[in-house]
Structure formats: C-alpha cells, structure tokens
Scaffold this motif. Structure first.
Motif, PDB file in Angstrom:
ATOM      1  N   SER A 108       6.685   4.701  23.208  1.00 42.35           N
ATOM      2  CA  SER A 108       5.962   3.579  22.622  1.00 42.35           C
ATOM      3  C   SER A 108       6.920   2.467  22.195  1.00 42.35           C
ATOM      4  O   SER A 108       8.128   2.701  22.008  1.00 42.35           O
ATOM      5  CB  SER A 108       5.152   4.045  21.412  1.00 42.35           C
ATOM      6  N   GLU A 109       6.362   1.260  22.018  1.00 40.60           N
ATOM      7  CA  GLU A 109       7.181   0.156  21.523  1.00 40.60           C
ATOM      8  C   GLU A 109       7.728   0.458  20.138  1.00 40.60           C
ATOM      9  O   GLU A 109       8.868   0.098  19.805  1.00 40.60           O
ATOM     10  CB  GLU A 109       6.364  -1.139  21.487  1.00 40.60           C
ATOM     11  N   ALA A 110       6.906   1.123  19.322  1.00 39.52           N
ATOM     12  CA  ALA A 110       7.345   1.479  17.972  1.00 39.52           C
ATOM     13  C   ALA A 110       8.564   2.404  18.020  1.00 39.52           C
ATOM     14  O   ALA A 110       9.492   2.273  17.216  1.00 39.52           O
ATOM     15  CB  ALA A 110       6.199   2.148  17.208  1.00 39.52           C
ATOM     16  N   THR A 111       8.560   3.311  18.996  1.00 44.55           N
ATOM     17  CA  THR A 111       9.698   4.224  19.144  1.00 44.55           C
ATOM     18  C   THR A 111      10.937   3.458  19.575  1.00 44.55           C
ATOM     19  O   THR A 111      12.051   3.724  19.099  1.00 44.55           O
ATOM     20  CB  THR A 111       9.376   5.328  20.158  1.00 44.55           C
ATOM     21  N   VAL A 112      10.751   2.480  20.476  1.00 44.62           N
ATOM     22  CA  VAL A 112      11.877   1.644  20.901  1.00 44.62           C
ATOM     23  C   VAL A 112      12.454   0.898  19.705  1.00 44.62           C
ATOM     24  O   VAL A 112      13.675   0.835  19.520  1.00 44.62           O
ATOM     25  CB  VAL A 112      11.443   0.640  21.989  1.00 44.62           C
ATOM     26  N   LYS A 113      11.571   0.338  18.859  1.00 46.36           N
ATOM     27  CA  LYS A 113      12.036  -0.386  17.674  1.00 46.36           C
ATOM     28  C   LYS A 113      12.801   0.549  16.746  1.00 46.36           C
ATOM     29  O   LYS A 113      13.814   0.158  16.151  1.00 46.36           O
ATOM     30  CB  LYS A 113      10.844  -1.016  16.946  1.00 46.36           C
ATOM     31  N   GLY A 114      12.321   1.780  16.623  1.00 48.63           N
ATOM     32  CA  GLY A 114      13.016   2.751  15.797  1.00 48.63           C
ATOM     33  C   GLY A 114      14.402   3.065  16.336  1.00 48.63           C
ATOM     34  O   GLY A 114      15.379   3.157  15.572  1.00 48.63           O
ATOM     35  N   HIS A 115      14.491   3.201  17.666  1.00 49.41           N
ATOM     36  CA  HIS A 115      15.792   3.444  18.284  1.00 49.41           C
ATOM     37  C   HIS A 115      16.713   2.244  18.091  1.00 49.41           C
ATOM     38  O   HIS A 115      17.923   2.415  17.855  1.00 49.41           O
ATOM     39  CB  HIS A 115      15.627   3.729  19.776  1.00 49.41           C
TER      40      HIS A 115
END
Length: 211
Positions: A175-182
C-alpha cells in the motif's frame, strides 16, 4: 556435513558455466544455484535455506550501479559476496566493499585465479578486497544504505528513479501507506530529511538519477 551452497548470478551463460567449473574444482560437493537477472537472484537468495557464497555480476540485468550488491547483501547479510566484473578492479572493489562484498573476480581472470578466489572465500579468508578509499560522505552513506532492509532498498531505488509513492506501491505489491512508512524509516536510517537528499544516496550507489 553437506557441501556449500553457492549462488551464481550472471546473465552470460558461458561465463556462468566457467564460474560453475571453478566452483566444482574448489568445492566438488557444492550445490550451485543459478540466476540470470537480479530479481531472480534476489528471489533465489531469499528462498535458500542455506547460502554460503554469492558470485554476483556487477552489471547484470536489473542492477544499476552498485544496487545489485546492496540488494543481495540486504537479502542475505550473513553471506559473503564476490563481485564479478569487467570494470576496473580498484574502483569496483573499493566501492562494492561497503555493501558487503568480500572478494573480486575479473572477467579477464583465468580459471585457476577464479578457483583460488572462490576457495579463499569458502575458507573465510577474505578479510579485505582492496580498492582505493572513497570520499567520506559517500563511504558513510554507503554504510548506512547497507543497513536497509530489502524492501526499504527497493523503495529507495524507486525514489531515486523518480517514481511516485503509488507507483512504488504498485510495483512492490504494497500500500501507499506502507511505502510512506518505509520512507520514514529510510530517511531516519540515512540521516536525511527529504527526498531531494537521496541524491547523496544515489552517489553512493552509483546509480542514474531521474530528471
């Protein structure tokens, strides 16, 4: 005890055969895994229950600059990597060292020299691979990049390539949220504060920066 498991990652079938021959001369009971592209090599490294050595073509398909060495080290940080390259030894060896490389094989070397390098690596006798020292900024960033997880490294490479978060998310199946977290984790680990500062990371990896 069974023989070592060695991954040969090179896109040239004939050179892979030469590497396999050298391996079997150095370790006749070796189990050899093969890959012709970086993605396949990373997958093989991830799936292998045991992996004692990686022979990695520096410029194989899917790799840009030293990103292949960094990715393979991220997948198997405990496994020594020998860089296989036709590039200048001093420059390539010195730059690859920061990402976990322990040895260097020139594609112009004869079979005996390749065999000797492999034997030394399997014996754990690879304390230094030579090469000139890099400038301190790039060396420091290279060391920090080497500490990223495989997914974090893939996200970083996506950012350097100029991709948006949603494009990176689609490519990695997250997800985009996971990318932002990374990205938050990446910036913390690299000591940077925004995407524009990944230029320093790109210098360390020697990859092309998107316009």
């Amino acid at each position: 005890m069974s023989g070592p498991t060695i991954l040969v990652a090179d896109d040239h079938p004939m050179f892979r055969e030469a590497l396999k021959l050298a391996i079997l001369r150095a370790a006749p009971d070796a189990r050899i895994l093969e890959a012709g592209q970086l993605g396949d090599a990373a997958e093989a490294a991830r799936r292998a229950e045991r992996l004692d050595l990686i022979l990695l073509d520096l410029r194989m398909p899917g790799a840009d600059g030293f990103s292949g060495v960094a990715l393979m080290h991220a997948e198997r940080p405990e496994t020594p990597i020998i860089v296989v390259s036709s590039a200048d030894r001093a420059e390539a060896a010195g730059r690859a060292r920061a990402y976990g490389a322990r040895g260097f094989i020139s594609k112009t070397a004869d079979l005996a020299a390749i065999q000797q390098t492999i034997a030394r690596a399997l014996a754990g006798d690879m304390d230094a691979i030579g090469g000139d020292a890099q400038d301190r900024e790039v060396q420091a960033m290279a060391t920090q990049i080497a500490a990223l997880t495989p997914t974090e490294l893939k996200v970083l490479l996506g950012v350097i390539a100029g991709r948006l978060n949603k494009q990176i998310a689609f490519e990695l199946g997250i997800s985009e949220a996971t990318v932002k977290g990374h990205m938050t984790s990446i910036m913390r680990k690299l000591g940077v504060h925004n995407r524009t500062q990944v230029v320093i990371a790109a210098r360390a990896l020697d990859v092309e920066i998107a316009d």
